[in-house]
Design a protein around this motif. Structure first.
Motif, PDB file in Angstrom:
ATOM      1  N   ASN A 108      67.597  21.805  79.446  1.00 20.06           N
ATOM      2  CA  ASN A 108      68.703  21.560  78.672  1.00 20.06           C
ATOM      3  C   ASN A 108      68.453  20.617  77.555  1.00 20.06           C
ATOM      4  N   GLU A 109      66.967  20.440  77.223  1.00 18.58           N
ATOM      5  CA  GLU A 109      66.415  19.497  76.248  1.00 18.58           C
ATOM      6  C   GLU A 109      66.252  20.278  74.956  1.00 18.58           C
ATOM      7  N   PHE A 110      66.138  21.819  75.039  1.00 17.57           N
ATOM      8  CA  PHE A 110      65.617  22.544  73.850  1.00 17.57           C
ATOM      9  C   PHE A 110      66.305  24.107  74.024  1.00 17.57           C
ATOM     10  N   PHE A 111      66.114  24.570  72.645  1.00 18.62           N
ATOM     11  CA  PHE A 111      66.408  26.119  72.592  1.00 18.62           C
ATOM     12  C   PHE A 111      65.496  26.524  71.689  1.00 18.62           C
ATOM     13  N   LYS A 112      65.100  28.067  71.581  1.00 19.43           N
ATOM     14  CA  LYS A 112      64.358  28.570  70.758  1.00 19.43           C
ATOM     15  C   LYS A 112      64.808  29.670  70.058  1.00 19.43           C
ATOM     16  N   VAL A 113      64.298  29.495  68.788  1.00 18.35           N
ATOM     17  CA  VAL A 113      64.531  30.658  67.896  1.00 18.35           C
ATOM     18  C   VAL A 113      63.373  31.289  67.339  1.00 18.35           C
TER      19      VAL A 113
END
Length: 108
Positions: A15-20
């Protein structure tokens, strides 16, 4: 040529990151110390910085950054500065007004 290898291992909760693609976006404050140690400058000044590398401090670099911004704002956008002379004055701890640098460090 000197090579600097940086290897970063990050452990982030789901819940601390997301990727693109290959980029990671996070608000994780644990990464702040790494960010504070990486700085970017124009390639034209790197040669001069290398000459004075043993004399540079973060205070000098901060003064250089502020001074070059002030110089660029006080003159036309096509101004070219003598970084060697500017850095030498900062390393020697010589106090000058911005106008002194405009007059003495401009490359025409």
């Amino acid at each position: 040529m000197t090579t600097i290898d940086l290897k970063l291992t990050l452990q982030l909760k789901e819940n601390e990151f997301f990727k693109v693609g290959e980029h990671i976006f996070t608000k994780n404050e644990n990464l702040k110390p790494l960010e504070d140690q990486l700085h970017f400058c124009g390639s034209c000044a790197i040669e001069v910085f290398k000459e004075y590398e043993n004399f540079l401090t973060m205070e000098i670099m901060d003064r250089w950054s502020k001074l070059t911004k002030a110089l660029n704002q006080s003159t036309s956008c096509c101004a070219v500065w003598d970084d060697r002379k500017i850095i030498k004055e900062l390393v020697d701890n010589n106090e000058h007004s911005v106008s002194w640098y405009v007059k003495n460090c401009r490359i025409c």
